[in-house]
Design an enzyme around this catalytic site. Structure first.
Site, PDB file in Angstrom:
ATOM      1  N   LYS A 140      58.470  47.883   8.898  1.00 52.33           N
ATOM      2  CA  LYS A 140      59.170  46.837   9.038  1.00 52.33           C
ATOM      3  C   LYS A 140      60.643  46.279   9.039  1.00 52.33           C
ATOM      4  O   LYS A 140      60.699  45.502   9.641  1.00 52.33           O
ATOM      5  CB  LYS A 140      58.003  45.452   7.965  1.00 52.33           C
ATOM      6  CG  LYS A 140      56.565  46.033   8.669  1.00 52.33           C
ATOM      7  CD  LYS A 140      55.789  44.981   8.050  1.00 52.33           C
ATOM      8  CE  LYS A 140      54.251  44.961   7.893  1.00 52.33           C
ATOM      9  NZ  LYS A 140      53.449  44.250   7.060  1.00 52.33           N
TER      10      LYS A 140
ATOM     11  N   ASP B  53      52.388  38.282   9.660  1.00 50.36           N
ATOM     12  CA  ASP B  53      51.923  38.361   8.377  1.00 50.36           C
ATOM     13  C   ASP B  53      52.152  36.764   7.838  1.00 50.36           C
ATOM     14  O   ASP B  53      51.107  35.861   6.709  1.00 50.36           O
ATOM     15  CB  ASP B  53      52.394  39.459   7.834  1.00 50.36           C
ATOM     16  CG  ASP B  53      52.190  40.545   7.967  1.00 50.36           C
ATOM     17  OD1 ASP B  53      51.144  40.473   8.331  1.00 50.36           O
ATOM     18  OD2 ASP B  53      53.640  41.360   8.221  1.00 50.36           O
TER      19      ASP B  53
HETATM   20  P1  NAP Z   1      54.544  47.236  -1.800  1.00 49.59           P
HETATM   21  O1  NAP Z   1      55.677  46.316  -1.794  1.00 49.59           O
HETATM   22  O2  NAP Z   1      54.431  48.276  -2.805  1.00 49.59           O
HETATM   23  O3  NAP Z   1      54.380  45.383  -3.757  1.00 49.59           O
HETATM   24  C1  NAP Z   1      53.760  45.691  -4.497  1.00 49.59           C
HETATM   25  C2  NAP Z   1      53.815  44.649  -6.165  1.00 49.59           C
HETATM   26  O4  NAP Z   1      53.046  45.570  -6.731  1.00 49.59           O
HETATM   27  C3  NAP Z   1      54.581  44.964  -5.882  1.00 49.59           C
HETATM   28  O5  NAP Z   1      55.234  43.978  -6.595  1.00 49.59           O
HETATM   29  C4  NAP Z   1      54.438  46.098  -7.008  1.00 49.59           C
HETATM   30  O6  NAP Z   1      55.078  45.088  -8.706  1.00 49.59           O
HETATM   31  C5  NAP Z   1      53.012  45.229  -7.646  1.00 49.59           C
HETATM   32  N1  NAP Z   1      52.192  46.153  -7.943  1.00 49.59           N
HETATM   33  C6  NAP Z   1      51.857  48.101  -7.384  1.00 49.59           C
HETATM   34  N2  NAP Z   1      51.023  47.917  -8.925  1.00 49.59           N
HETATM   35  C7  NAP Z   1      51.143  48.148  -9.768  1.00 49.59           C
HETATM   36  C8  NAP Z   1      50.267  48.045 -10.596  1.00 49.59           C
HETATM   37  N3  NAP Z   1      49.852  48.684 -11.377  1.00 49.59           N
HETATM   38  N4  NAP Z   1      50.034  46.361 -12.077  1.00 49.59           N
HETATM   39  C9  NAP Z   1      50.994  45.408 -12.087  1.00 49.59           C
HETATM   40  N5  NAP Z   1      51.342  45.457 -10.908  1.00 49.59           N
HETATM   41  C10 NAP Z   1      51.689  46.308  -9.771  1.00 49.59           C
HETATM   42  O7  NAP Z   1      53.122  46.517  -1.044  1.00 49.59           O
HETATM   43  P2  NAP Z   1      53.349  45.574  -0.113  1.00 49.59           P
HETATM   44  O8  NAP Z   1      53.440  46.341   1.026  1.00 49.59           O
HETATM   45  O9  NAP Z   1      53.514  44.130  -0.534  1.00 49.59           O
HETATM   46  O10 NAP Z   1      51.247  45.332  -0.392  1.00 49.59           O
HETATM   47  C11 NAP Z   1      51.307  44.977  -1.013  1.00 49.59           C
HETATM   48  C12 NAP Z   1      49.634  44.542  -1.026  1.00 49.59           C
HETATM   49  O11 NAP Z   1      49.175  44.110  -0.050  1.00 49.59           O
HETATM   50  C13 NAP Z   1      48.850  45.367  -0.843  1.00 49.59           C
HETATM   51  O12 NAP Z   1      47.536  46.028  -1.763  1.00 49.59           O
HETATM   52  C14 NAP Z   1      47.609  45.208   0.461  1.00 49.59           C
HETATM   53  O13 NAP Z   1      46.344  45.896   1.073  1.00 49.59           O
HETATM   54  C15 NAP Z   1      48.431  44.234   0.395  1.00 49.59           C
HETATM   55  N6  NAP Z   1      48.445  43.465   2.329  1.00 49.59           N
HETATM   56  C16 NAP Z   1      47.403  43.221   2.787  1.00 49.59           C
HETATM   57  C17 NAP Z   1      47.392  42.749   4.006  1.00 49.59           C
HETATM   58  C18 NAP Z   1      46.202  42.004   5.086  1.00 49.59           C
HETATM   59  O14 NAP Z   1      46.027  41.861   6.366  1.00 49.59           O
HETATM   60  N7  NAP Z   1      45.383  42.012   3.958  1.00 49.59           N
HETATM   61  C19 NAP Z   1      48.908  42.805   4.966  1.00 49.59           C
HETATM   62  C20 NAP Z   1      50.068  43.976   4.577  1.00 49.59           C
HETATM   63  C21 NAP Z   1      49.347  43.651   2.948  1.00 49.59           C
HETATM   64  P3  NAP Z   1      56.296  46.561  -9.274  1.00 49.59           P
HETATM   65  O15 NAP Z   1      57.390  45.483  -8.451  1.00 49.59           O
HETATM   66  O16 NAP Z   1      56.402  45.670 -10.676  1.00 49.59           O
HETATM   67  O17 NAP Z   1      56.403  47.255  -9.109  1.00 49.59           O
END
Ligand code: NAP
Length: 522
Positions: free
Chosen positions: A302, A343
């Site tokens: 992205k 999004d």
């Molecule tokens: P990302 O950039 O990797 O961010 C992950 C986030 O989760 C960070 O804030 C991280 O915290 C936190 N995290 C990960 N493991 C954790 C744990 N064990 N305990 C506490 N916090 C934790 O990922 P992203 O791209 O934003 O995606 C995140 C989620 O959004 C995905 O799981 C996905 O299902 C969802 N999503 C949904 C859609 C949809 O269309 N429905 C679209 C996109 C994404 P830290 O900063 O501390 O590492």
């Protein structure tokens, strides 16, 4: 007409008979019988099979040195193929290398088949390691050998290899089969019809193929709408790494089908670096006969999409720039590029629909965003732009602090807070943008270890869609709160893309049904 050919690896007469019937029933135009290890290949059994087949057959006895299993000498394989021609095979496949190395026996098959006009000879060349170094020499050799149909197949090193396949098809001297194997080569299998290939291969079932990357005939017909593809079909795709499990092809192709739109949507595996993304864009945009018209862009590209569009001075939506991510690219017939982020609208509109309020009314709301990654950032930027008061919670507090500082005052107030304080906040809406609770860790929730204090007025939104009902949503339901699942966001972001590309409202019910049924089947 490009034929759809089901490849069948013959292990026994009974299995081959059953598979041939299933292939015909599934709508195959041809079957390829791979008799590499079929001991009765030159006997009456093969003759009976060919006689019974209601669709024409190719017979192939592939040697080990060309990726097959046959240990026979070329002369013995020649006997198998000759017998197949006499038994009613409409096509036999001979390797270019075999023709070169054992001129006598195999040349005779070519001549016999052509004399009798009973069968046509496919002369093939395969490379399982990557693009053949001397690709253009091989194409020239195929053109000048005595076969009727050329076949060139190699393992795609990157998605860009597909473009050379399409070029080979466009400049063909003879009927040609040109395909890339492997995950990155999937698009060459589907778009074979767009570029007028002699045939494409499909497997009877998922994972039962005779070559890496083969798609099942059911997916070819239903998921990728094989019957609708033609030379002017517009091409769309999702750019990601990994891309195999993306549900976007299923929902977009179903939506195209619903409105009768002449488009096909494909998974495009692009390695995770800006250089790879840029090289992909340049090559795919540069090949005009592809009619590339739109892209969904997801992890990890992205930010790369925004950078590429910025370098190209393309039209990029302001909020997408502020978020730092583009998830949708539209490409006009003249090649003009537009980048947006669907999004953020999906997040905002999921909430306003649940609250039955306008975007402006969010200025009255206090919203907790859990997570400060890509989705957290999108949620914070979107909600702040609506004037909401946003509280960011994140495991790594510094990331929450930085996000709050960046978006505070644009135009809502954004602050950060400690994760442990999450349940003490008096927010109207809670959004989980972390991966906590995502499959396979379905017994986890970002609220673990805290007292849940939701009320029936609270809205709890989990952006995770697998599982559809996360532990967080179950906790919210138990407290009587209103809930929004990740499917809602997924469908809305896809609907935004669909509208940008087609100019039509998306059939969201179809999209929702497709994703829900796929998730339920997992
Ligand atoms: P990302 O950039 O990797 O961010 C992950 C986030 O989760 C960070 O804030 C991280 O915290 C936190 N995290 C990960 N493991 C954790 C744990 N064990 N305990 C506490 N916090 C934790 O990922 P992203 O791209 O934003 O995606 C995140 C989620 O959004 C995905 O799981 C996905 O299902 C969802 N999503 C949904 C859609 C949809 O269309 N429905 C679209 C996109 C994404 P830290 O900063 O501390 O590492």
């Amino acid at each position: 007409m490009t034929r759809l050919c089901v490849a069948i690896y013959v292990k026994s007469v009974e299995q081959a008979r059953r598979d041939m019937a299933l292939a015909a029933e599934a709508g195959a135009d041809l079957v390829e019988l791979r008799v590499d290890e079929f001991p009765a290949a030159s006997g009456a059994a093969l003759k009976a099979l060919l006689k019974e087949s209601i669709i024409p057959a190719i017979v192939t006895c592939r040697p080990i040195w060309e990726g097959g299993q046959s240990e026979l000498e070329d002369e013995d394989r020649a006997i198998v193929l000759e017998s197949a021609v006499r038994s009613g095979a409409r096509f036999v496949d001979i390797e270019l290398k075999a023709l070169k190395q054992s001129e006598v026996a195999l040349d005779e098959i070519v001549e016999n088949a052509m004399d009798g006009d009973s069968a046509q000879v496919i002369v093939s060349s395969h490379d399982f390691t990557g693009r053949p170094e001397k690709l253009y020499n091989i194409l020239t050799d195929l053109d000048s050998c005595g076969g009727d149909i050329n076949k060139i197949v190699w393992t795609a090193r990157t998605v860009r290899d597909n473009i050379e396949v399409f070029e080979a098809l466009k400049t063909r001297q003879k009927p040609t089969i040109a395909l890339c194997m492997g995950e990155a080569g999937l698009i060459s299998r589907v778009l074979a019809k767009k570029f007028g290939a002699f045939l494409t291969f499909a497997s009877l079932e998922t994972d039962s193929g005779t070559a890496p990357g083969q798609i099942s005939i059911a997916d070819m017909k239903q998921l990728y709408r094989w019957d609708e593809i033609n030379a002017t079909t517009s091409v769309y795709g999702v750019v990601a790494s990994p891309v195999k499990h993306s549900m976007s092809p299923a929902i977009h192709n179903a939506a195209f089908e619903k409105i009768g739109f002449d488009g096909v949507y494909l998974p495009m595996l692009v390695e995770p670096s800006y250089e790879s993304f840029k090289a992909f864009m340049e090559m795919f945009l540069g090949f005009k006969p592809l009619h590339l018209s739109g892209l969904s862009v997801t992890l990890p590209h992205k930010e790369n999409a925004l950078r590429y569009l910025t370098e190209k001075h393309a039209d990029v939506e302001e909020l997408a720039k502020r978020i730092g991510a583009v998830n949708t690219i539209a490409i006009s017939p003249e090649g003009e590029l537009q980048g947006i982020n669907t999004d953020y609208a999906a997040i905002v509109d999921s909430i306003t629909a649940k609250l039955n309020c306008t975007r402006a009314a969010l200025a009255e709301k206090r919203i907790a965003v859990i997570g400060a990654g890509g989705t957290g950032r999108t949620a914070v930027a979107a909600l702040a732009s609506c004037g909401a008061t946003v509280v960011v919670y994140n495991r790594t507090k510094e990331r929450a602090d930085a996000l709050a500082e960046e978006f505070n005052g644009k135009s809502g107030q954004v602050v950060s807070a400690r994760m442990e304080k999450l349940c003490d906040s008096c927010c109207h809406v809670f959004i989980n943008t972390t991966s906590v609770g995502m499959h396979p860790n379905v017994n986890e929730s970002p609220l673990d270890g805290q007292d849940v204090k939701f009320t029936p007025e609270t809205v709890v939104f989990d952006t995770i869609y697998n599982p559809m009902k996360t532990k967080l949503l179950q906790q919210a339901e138990a407290a009587g709160a209103k809930t929004i699942g990740g499917v809602e966001m997924f469908v809305r972001q896809a609907a935004g893309q669909f509208k940008l590309w087609t100019g039509r409202e998306a059939p969201v019910d179809v999209m929702r049904r497709v994703i829900e049924s796929r998730l339920a089947a997992k």
